[in-house]
Design a protein around this motif. Sequence first.
Motif, short mmCIF file in Angstrom:
data_model
loop_
_atom_site.label_atom_id
_atom_site.label_comp_id
_atom_site.label_asym_id
_atom_site.label_seq_id
_atom_site.Cartn_x
_atom_site.Cartn_y
_atom_site.Cartn_z
N HIS A 223 3.42 -1.14 -11.09
CA HIS A 223 3.58 0.22 -10.58
C HIS A 223 2.85 0.30 -9.25
O HIS A 223 1.75 0.82 -9.16
N HIS B 51 7.44 -1.08 -5.88
CA HIS B 51 8.27 -0.41 -6.89
C HIS B 51 8.63 1.00 -6.44
O HIS B 51 9.79 1.42 -6.54
N PHE B 52 7.66 1.73 -5.93
CA PHE B 52 7.91 3.11 -5.50
C PHE B 52 9.00 3.16 -4.43
O PHE B 52 9.89 4.01 -4.48
N ALA C 30 9.45 9.54 -5.26
CA ALA C 30 9.38 8.12 -5.64
C ALA C 30 7.98 7.53 -5.45
O ALA C 30 7.51 6.78 -6.30
N ILE C 31 7.31 7.89 -4.37
CA ILE C 31 5.98 7.31 -4.16
C ILE C 31 4.91 7.95 -5.04
O ILE C 31 3.81 7.43 -5.16
N HIS D 201 5.81 9.16 -8.39
CA HIS D 201 6.24 9.23 -9.79
C HIS D 201 5.41 8.40 -10.77
O HIS D 201 5.31 8.75 -11.94
N ASP D 202 4.80 7.33 -10.32
CA ASP D 202 3.97 6.48 -11.19
C ASP D 202 2.53 6.37 -10.69
O ASP D 202 1.79 5.50 -11.14
N ILE D 203 2.13 7.22 -9.79
CA ILE D 203 0.80 7.08 -9.17
C ILE D 203 -0.33 7.23 -10.19
O ILE D 203 -1.41 6.68 -10.01
N SER E 143 0.57 11.52 -13.28
CA SER E 143 1.13 11.43 -11.93
C SER E 143 1.38 12.83 -11.36
O SER E 143 1.12 13.09 -10.18
N ASP F 115 14.70 4.62 -11.15
CA ASP F 115 13.55 3.92 -11.72
C ASP F 115 14.01 2.74 -12.57
O ASP F 115 13.51 1.62 -12.44
#
Length: 157
Positions: free
Chosen positions: A32, A36-37, A64-65, A67-69, A85, A129
């Motif tokens: 992540h 990936h982002f 997108a940058i 979504h999983d932060i 996130s 994703d």
Amino acid sequence: MDRFNCILNDTEYIYYLKRNKKFEKDRKFCKHNLKHFLDVARIAQLINLEESLGFNKEIIYTTAILHDIGKSLQYENGTPHEISSWEISKEILHNYRYNEEEIEIIKQGILGHRDKKSENFAQLMYRADKLSRLCISCKSIDECNWGDEKKNFKIYY
């Protein structure tokens, strides 16, 4: 896309990006990270254009940058990463003057990116994703806890 680039250089954003890297240092599965982002962003934008969905490019890339932060918090304390996130993203978005309508769309995308039954913008993020993962060439595919129905065995074009 000045706001987008501001987020990429934001101290808090960088902090959580580094946390993800630290927690996934020995992870052999999908990571992540920024790669990936950006893969998610580019795939989402392609789908957006090809299907004439009409979503704003900056909103797609921003979602997108983010979504999983918060993935590191899932590793650390079990908080689902879409929740962590979103919690991290709220303040960042306000700092860079995203308006309430934009924030609501981004919120839907972040919170819904793991839900196959999500709709609208969240469905776009879900699809991008999943398509970003190259299960077909993964060295760890046999050890992956994703079921075959989630794995990406095809390249779509």
